[in-house]
Design an enzyme around this catalytic site. Structure first.
Site, PDB file in Angstrom:
ATOM      1  CG  ASP A   1      -7.307  -3.057   0.933  1.00 36.04           C
ATOM      2  OD1 ASP A   1      -6.633  -3.999   0.466  1.00 36.04           O
ATOM      3  OD2 ASP A   1      -6.994  -2.443   1.965  1.00 36.04           O
TER       4      ASP A   1
ATOM      5  CG  HIS B   1      -2.183  -0.847   0.987  1.00 38.62           C
ATOM      6  ND1 HIS B   1      -3.245  -0.465   0.203  1.00 38.62           N
ATOM      7  CD2 HIS B   1      -2.506  -2.071   1.477  1.00 38.62           C
ATOM      8  CE1 HIS B   1      -4.183  -1.402   0.220  1.00 38.62           C
ATOM      9  NE2 HIS B   1      -3.756  -2.397   0.981  1.00 38.62           N
TER      10      HIS B   1
ATOM     11  CD  GLU C   1      -5.142  -8.617   4.016  1.00 37.33           C
ATOM     12  OE1 GLU C   1      -4.863  -8.284   5.176  1.00 37.33           O
ATOM     13  OE2 GLU C   1      -4.811  -7.943   3.009  1.00 37.33           O
TER      14      GLU C   1
END
Length: 222
Positions: free
Chosen positions: A128, A121, A189
């Site tokens: 996301d 990130h 994730e």
């Protein structure tokens, strides 16, 4: 699975391309979550990403069924926020799982929060993202966005068997579109996808990562 705690990742060469950032809120191809109700970052730059990442995201958006749209939760995250989140999660795990040795603890922590040295990130390479329908309602993805393994009972893993068939179908739609556009997923994730970071390089076989972490102050003119 390859985790972000793997010692091979920091050794991957870094091309550090000076590619500009763009604001994902400026694109009509997807929706963005301006509430920030599910993320810890308060940075005004949380929807900025590298230009090539945005271009691939447009490709992914074009691959979805007409009734569905991408819904971006977070892109850029300041390195200071990443360090804080990692340290906080590591401390929490030490309390929850005192039986783990340090190596196992670091691996466990990296399943949910990336170690700062290899975090995608802060480079502008990661997104996301989830799916919404034509009415703007988030689809059932099997567990809430940002729910870790303890909170979700393992349902946060992209290929978790413990979710409903409709949720599994929704994950397949998202995964197919993102992978076909050149992104790689972090398997613990379902919402996390990246292009150009060290994890992407390791999974895709690229000779080098494309982007280094960028200080938040450098984004103030974008």
């Amino acid at each position: 699975m390859l985790t972000l705690a793997d010692p091979s990742l920091p050794a991957i060469p870094l091309a550090d391309q000076a590619e500009p950032f763009v604001d994902l809120a400026d694109y009509p191809d997807w929706a963005v979550d301006l509430s920030r109700s599910q993320i810890s970052s308060r940075s005004p730059h949380f929807l900025k990403a590298r230009r090539a990442v945005a271009e691939r995201l447009r490709d992914a958006a074009s691959r979805l069924p007409d009734s569905l749209h991408l819904y971006i939760k977070e892109a850029y995250r300041p390195l200071a926020r990443q360090r804080r989140s990692y340290d906080e999660h590591l401390a929490r795990l030490r309390g929850l799982k005192p039986e783990l040795d340090e190596a196992a603890l670091l691996r466990e922590a990296s399943l949910y929060v990336a170690p700062p040295a290899v975090a995608p990130h802060p480079t502008g390479a990661a997104l996301d993202v989830t799916l919404i329908d034509a009415a703007g309602a988030e689809l059932d993805m099997g567990c809430p966005f940002n729910a870790d393994s303890e909170e979700s009972g393992g349902a946060c893993y992209t290929d978790s068997p413990g979710i409903s068939e409709p949720a599994r179908a929704n994950r397949r739609i998202l995964s197919q579109a993102m992978r076909d556009a050149g992104f790689v997923n972090y398997p613990s994730e379902w919402w996390h996808w990246s292009y150009g970071d060290r994890y992407w390089a390791a999974v895709s076989g690229a000779p080098a990562a494309l982007y280094a972490a960028v200080d938040e102050k450098q984004l103030e003119t974008i």
